[in-house]
Motif scaffolding. Structure first.
Motif: not given
Length: 641
Positions: A497-510, A449-462
């Motif tokens: 480029c990094m996605s706009k979604m924070s990496v701290f969401w990955m703490a859930i599956p970890y 689910v996090i991966e789906v939302y990560r891709k939908d969030s888009g990437v950070l602007d250069y």
């Protein structure tokens, strides 16, 4: 004098059925030294291997593919050699002596590894010999025996000891993760980046020196408390008896052949996974990985199914009669001979009957392996920025370690007693494991689910300061819609480029994987001790550890199967599909696990039933069905009424 002392130690096996001193609290007065040993040893191991891929590339000139292959194959060796260490302890040296000798080999390997990476004296050959040879050998001699020696310190006839023993297995796993947290949080970073007065070029050397110091402390803690331990002798001949029982079973039942084929397939899967790691031909590598995955999966399933019921082991009229005749001719006491026959059969059955739950844990380790592979890649394409810098995605492993360190004491003190009060009965080992498979399912679904939302969030602007690209994401030399521009230093490739979604969401599956470990790994440790005969406990723990290697083979095959959906840039793929497949595997394992263990008989319940029969009392019928033995020298077969 020193040489004579060493020679005496190597040629004799220290044994002591009772400890020299009696202690009220075995956990705090005796096992604490074993827990310190395990914590320091794991700190050492993860400190050595946490950034080893960088070492292979930066110091020894291996390509990224070769470095990844070597990094992946090292744990396979490390979790294979415990089979040797467990066998030696059970058959020849006993646990204390095996740990001492192989611990010394382990310490030597760390010293040589540190010397081989010292700037100006770097030696690739010495490092590879020390790492893949001595290190694997040393860990193998220790890993299967430390936890078993700790369990040996408790007397199950003492109710207080029984409770403390359960706590020991919980805190043993806590100690593992405390050591791992220090390594991931500090030593792995020091190795690659240096620390304080330690420049980066000396990072690996001083990191390995600290690891060696930790291991030295571990051995001193272990040996310094030797007078406090109960040291059970090696059985000698137990595995030979086990083999004899199995060979006779092959003559009388097809189930034994089914089990043998399953074991062969598991071994083939392991060998293929190791071989595939060194093959650079992509097409051949894919074939080997898939075949290895199929072999390992089929072997695990076949063996688990065939050992749900162990009636096929040993008890055939021809076998019993032949063994009676053979043993009675050698023994002076016929009654003793018949007891020996039954003991061999019961020991063999005890080992086989824990195989379904132990092998089911392989499925969970497939999910666990995602933390070091796909979870890491996914995290590298999320927003890693904290302040003016980026997190190292590998630091999320600390979330797993912290979860375990927090949950183990909380579960032991509050959750498990609360569940037992609610259900009115004991929350058993297997019930905890079943819950663990469900947690593993939720962990992989959450990652998807996090991966789906990560891709939908888009990437950070250069940004002109290149703060929007990932320091650990994939690099491209061609056009890619998700890459940032060329950097100010004329960097030829392009970083994702990094996605706009924070990496701290990955703490859930970890964190969910960490909870699953509390419910599965801890229980398997205890299962492979409490339900196994004294003479075979180290071997059983080694088999438990071997499932980790089998999981690596299965995970490699699944990765190849979904390769087209997992490109270097995850924004162009569907990593969530693989997560869903592993989640499905977890749920199917849960269903099979509940079916396979529905009639499992705990030795504690069986023993209570046995004593009830001897005392003329009543016992549970399922417990009574376990016994076909001689009581007081008389053939008294206990039959379900």
């Amino acid at each position: 004098m020193v040489l004579k002392t060493v020679t005496t130690f190597l040629t004799t096996t220290p044994t002591r059925a009772t400890r020299q001193y009696e202690f009220k609290n075995i956990l705090l007065s005796v096992c604490v030294y074993i827990l310190v040993m395990e914590m320091c040893e794991r700190l050492c191991f993860y400190g050595l291997t946490g950034s080893i891929k960088v070492l292979f590339q930066s110091r020894f000139g291996y390509t990224s593919f070769q470095a990844s292959a070597l990094t992946n194959v090292l744990p396979s060796f490390v979790y294979l050699t415990p089979l040797m260490g467990g066998y030696i302890a059970d058959e020849f040296w006993g646990r204390f002596k095996t740990i001492t000798i192989f611990g010394s080999v382990y310490l030597l390997s760390v010293a040589l590894m540190a010397f081989s990476v010292y700037p100006g004296y770097t030696s690739k050959n010495l490092f590879m010999l020390s790492c893949f040879g001595l290190l694997s050998l040393g860990t193998g001699g220790i890993k299967a025996n430390v936890v078993t020696l700790g369990g040996d310190q408790f007397d199950d006839r003492n109710p207080a000891h029984k409770e403390q023993k359960e706590q020991f297995f919980n805190y043993f796993y806590w100690a593992i993760n405390f050591g791992a947290m220090i390594s991931f949080g500090y030593l792995a970073q020091m190795a690659t980046n240096g620390s304080g007065a330690i420049p980066p070029e000396y990072g690996f050397f001083w990191s390995f020196v600290i690891c060696g110091s930790a291991l030295f402390i571990a051995l001193c803690s272990f040996l310094g408390a030797s007078g406090r331990y109960i040291l059970n002798p090696a059985a000698g001949g137990t595995m030979g008896n086990f083999k004899r029982v199995f060979m006779v079973s092959l003559k009388h039942t097809w189930t034994a052949w089914f089990v043998l084929l399953g074991v062969i397939l598991m071994c083939a899967g392991f060998v293929l996974s190791v071989a595939g790691a060194f093959i650079e031909n992509d097409s051949l590598n894919k074939i080997i990985a898939v075949v290895g995955c199929v072999c390992a999966s089929a072997g695990v399933l076949m063996t688990a199914v065939a050992t749900i019921n162990t009636d096929w082991v040993g008890y055939t009229p021809e076998f019993v009669e032949a063994q009676y005749e053979q043993l009675e001719s050698k023994a002076t006491d016929p009654a003793s001979a018949s007891d020996s026959v039954n003991e061999d059969i019961v020991n063999a059955r005890d080992l086989w009957r824990v195989m379904p739950p132990v092998l089911c844990s392989t499925s969970f380790w497939v999910a666990y392996n995602q933390m070091s592979s796909n979870f890491y890649s996914q995290s590298c394409q999320m927003d890693l920025r904290v302040g003016g810098s980026q997190l190292n995605a590998a630091i999320l492993n600390i979330a797993d370690c912290l979860t375990i360190m927090i949950c183990i004491p909380l579960f032991d003190a509050f959750l498990y007693p609360f569940i037992e009060r609610c259900k009115g009965s004991k929350f058993t080992l297997l019930q905890k494991m079943a819950c663990g498979f469900l947690i593993g399912t939720v962990a992989l679904v959450s990652a998807a689910v996090i991966e789906v939302y990560r891709k939908d969030s888009g990437v950070l602007d250069y940004t002109s300061d290149n703060a929007s690209y990932s320091n650990c994401g994939p690099i491209y030399s061609d056009d890619n819609p998700n890459t940032c521009e060329e950097d100010a230093n004329g960097f030829l490739g392009k970083k994702t480029c990094m996605s706009k979604m924070s990496v701290f969401w990955m703490a859930i599956p970890y964190c969910l994987i960490g909870i699953g470990e509390c419910l599965i790994s801890v229980q398997v440790y205890e299962l492979c001790y409490s339900e196994i005969p004294l003479e075979m406990r180290s071997t059983a723990q080694a088999i438990n550890l071997f499932t980790t290697s089998l999981a690596s083979a299965i995970a490699a095959g699944l990765t190849i199967a979904w390769q087209s959906e997992i490109p270097d840039d995850l924004n162009n793929g569907y990593l969530e599909y693989m997560y869903y497949s592993i989640a499905g595997l977890q749920f199917v394992t849960f269903i099979f696990f509940v079916y396979a263990t529905r009639n499992f008989e705990y030795k504690e319940a069986v023993t209570e039933g046995f004593h009830a029969v001897l005392e003329g009392g009543s016992a549970d019928r399922k417990s009574l069905s376990y016994f076909e033995d001689e009581i007081d020298g008389k053939d008294a077969e206990i039959v379900q009424g």
